[in-house]
Design an enzyme around this catalytic site. Structure first.
Site, PDB file in Angstrom:
ATOM      1  N   LYS A  15       0.830  -1.218   0.000  1.00 13.74           N
ATOM      2  CA  LYS A  15       0.000   0.000   0.000  1.00 13.74           C
ATOM      3  C   LYS A  15       0.863   1.267   0.000  1.00 13.74           C
ATOM      4  O   LYS A  15       0.636   2.175  -0.797  1.00 13.74           O
ATOM      5  CB  LYS A  15      -0.930   0.019   1.232  1.00 13.74           C
ATOM      6  CG  LYS A  15      -1.876  -1.156   1.313  1.00 13.74           C
ATOM      7  CD  LYS A  15      -2.765  -1.088   2.542  1.00 13.74           C
ATOM      8  CE  LYS A  15      -2.034  -1.122   3.857  1.00 13.74           C
ATOM      9  NZ  LYS A  15      -1.288  -2.386   4.118  1.00 13.74           N
ATOM     10  N   ARG A  90      -9.180   1.400   8.852  1.00 16.29           N
ATOM     11  CA  ARG A  90      -8.802   0.023   9.174  1.00 16.29           C
ATOM     12  C   ARG A  90      -9.911  -0.709   9.916  1.00 16.29           C
ATOM     13  O   ARG A  90      -9.738  -1.885  10.253  1.00 16.29           O
ATOM     14  CB  ARG A  90      -7.563   0.045  10.055  1.00 16.29           C
ATOM     15  CG  ARG A  90      -6.267  -0.380   9.337  1.00 16.29           C
ATOM     16  CD  ARG A  90      -5.137  -0.203  10.316  1.00 16.29           C
ATOM     17  NE  ARG A  90      -3.935  -0.912  10.040  1.00 16.29           N
ATOM     18  CZ  ARG A  90      -2.855  -0.381   9.465  1.00 16.29           C
ATOM     19  NH1 ARG A  90      -2.871   0.844   9.005  1.00 16.29           N
ATOM     20  NH2 ARG A  90      -1.760  -1.101   9.339  1.00 16.29           N
ATOM     21  N   ARG A 129      11.836  -5.108   4.789  1.00 14.83           N
ATOM     22  CA  ARG A 129      11.483  -3.691   4.542  1.00 14.83           C
ATOM     23  C   ARG A 129      12.435  -2.751   5.281  1.00 14.83           C
ATOM     24  O   ARG A 129      12.733  -2.940   6.449  1.00 14.83           O
ATOM     25  CB  ARG A 129      10.050  -3.435   5.019  1.00 14.83           C
ATOM     26  CG  ARG A 129       9.687  -1.953   4.993  1.00 14.83           C
ATOM     27  CD  ARG A 129       8.200  -1.720   4.963  1.00 14.83           C
ATOM     28  NE  ARG A 129       7.522  -2.088   6.191  1.00 14.83           N
ATOM     29  CZ  ARG A 129       6.207  -2.007   6.362  1.00 14.83           C
ATOM     30  NH1 ARG A 129       5.421  -1.596   5.378  1.00 14.83           N
ATOM     31  NH2 ARG A 129       5.653  -2.365   7.495  1.00 14.83           N
ATOM     32  N   ARG A 162      11.569  -1.166  10.935  1.00 11.77           N
ATOM     33  CA  ARG A 162      10.542  -0.850  11.918  1.00 11.77           C
ATOM     34  C   ARG A 162      10.487  -1.926  12.996  1.00 11.77           C
ATOM     35  O   ARG A 162      10.562  -3.110  12.697  1.00 11.77           O
ATOM     36  CB  ARG A 162       9.176  -0.728  11.228  1.00 11.77           C
ATOM     37  CG  ARG A 162       8.977   0.624  10.579  1.00 11.77           C
ATOM     38  CD  ARG A 162       7.761   0.692   9.698  1.00 11.77           C
ATOM     39  NE  ARG A 162       6.562   0.080  10.246  1.00 11.77           N
ATOM     40  CZ  ARG A 162       5.390   0.045   9.604  1.00 11.77           C
ATOM     41  NH1 ARG A 162       5.279   0.611   8.407  1.00 11.77           N
ATOM     42  NH2 ARG A 162       4.347  -0.533  10.140  1.00 11.77           N
ATOM     43  N   ARG A 173       0.036  -8.740  13.545  1.00 13.97           N
ATOM     44  CA  ARG A 173      -0.588  -7.680  12.739  1.00 13.97           C
ATOM     45  C   ARG A 173      -1.433  -8.281  11.619  1.00 13.97           C
ATOM     46  O   ARG A 173      -2.485  -7.737  11.268  1.00 13.97           O
ATOM     47  CB  ARG A 173       0.499  -6.753  12.154  1.00 13.97           C
ATOM     48  CG  ARG A 173       1.055  -5.797  13.219  1.00 13.97           C
ATOM     49  CD  ARG A 173       2.364  -5.177  12.780  1.00 13.97           C
ATOM     50  NE  ARG A 173       2.223  -4.420  11.556  1.00 13.97           N
ATOM     51  CZ  ARG A 173       3.216  -4.211  10.701  1.00 13.97           C
ATOM     52  NH1 ARG A 173       4.422  -4.684  10.938  1.00 13.97           N
ATOM     53  NH2 ARG A 173       2.995  -3.510   9.626  1.00 13.97           N
TER      54      ARG A 173
END
Ligand code: ADP
Ligand code: AMP
Length: 219
Positions: A15, A90, A129, A162, A173
């Site tokens: 996203k 969300r 990431r 992160r 998550r």
């Protein structure tokens, strides 16, 4: 007429990556709720301190806090022409609040590209990431490596991993997404604005699927 695009999909679907490309291409603001929370955490604001207690566990920040934050962001004049929303809404109550906020601009959610990818792909993407400290630009050590290791191509700020991209938090998550966010698939299907996008393809291919959707929407 303003254009509001909501990118929907599990963590790691792409996203943020696609929102940033769309924002540049269509000159619309990229509104990432996660980025705004992280900025508040960096600046040690009261809201940041509260959000951190949820984010570090991979839980959602409560709806009232999140909606108030997005409402504030929408007060900035750049949103009146439209926006690319990434990570918000969300939950169904957040989606209801978004609809109310947009009516103030004479707008609505025009398009919801729903980016899909299997869990093992999401896990591999989040494990690799790297995010830029300054502005949240997104890289991947294998799929989208920066030109210089550890440095953002766009603003030369340091890249970091992160805390919530650790394997255990990522799994949680994804569960939270399935329980609390996936109901938005039906929510937006029923409103006739959701289209599925194959997120397994390369970043360029996903971007071209996205551009096709938007040009169809404009007709
Ligand atoms: P999200 O915002 O949905 O959590 P991101 O856009 O941050 O996802 O992407 C997660 C990771 O996967 C990043 O490291 C990004 O560079 C990488 N990525 C995004 N899209 C693709 C893709 N189509 N193919 C391979 N890697 C991708
Ligand atoms: P993201 O950057 O979109 O991956 O979001 C990182 C984290 O911020 C999430 O795991 C949540 O803890 C929090 N967050 C981001 N957006 C929202 C939202 N719309 N509602 C609740 N929590 C959110």
């Amino acid at each position: 007429m303003p254009t509001y695009i909501v990118l929907l999909g599990p963590p790691g679907a792409g996203k943020g990556t696609q929102a940033s490309l769309l924002s540049e291409k269509f000159n619309l603001p990229h509104i990432s709720s996660g980025d705004i929370f992280r900025e508040n955490i960096r600046n040690n604001t009261e809201m940041g301190k509260l959000a951190q207690t949820y984010i570090s566990k991979g839980e959602l920040v409560p709806d009232d806090v999140t909606v108030a934050m997005i409402r504030d962001r929408f007060k900035k004049p750049d949103c009146a022409r439209g926006a690319i929303l990434d990570g918000f809404p969300r939950t169904p109550p957040q989606a209801d609040s978004l609809a109310e906020m947009l009516t103030e601009f004479g707008g609505k959610v025009d398009l919801v590209p729903f980016i899909t990818a299997p869990t093992e792909v999401l896990i591999e993407r989040l494990a690799g990431r790297w995010t830029c400290k300054e502005a949240g630009h997104i890289f991947h050590n294998k799929f989208n490596p920066p030109k210089q290791s550890g440095v953002c191509d766009l603003d030369q700020s340091p890249l970091y991993q992160r805390e919530d991209d650790k394997a255990d938090t990522v799994k949680h998550r994804i569960d939270v997404y399935k329980q609390q966010t996936a109901p938005l698939i039906n929510y937006y299907l029923q409103r006739g604005v959701l289209t599925e996008v194959n997120g397994i393809a390369s970043i360029e291919d996903v971007a071209s699927q996205m551009n096709t959707l938007i040009s169809l929407e404009e007709k």
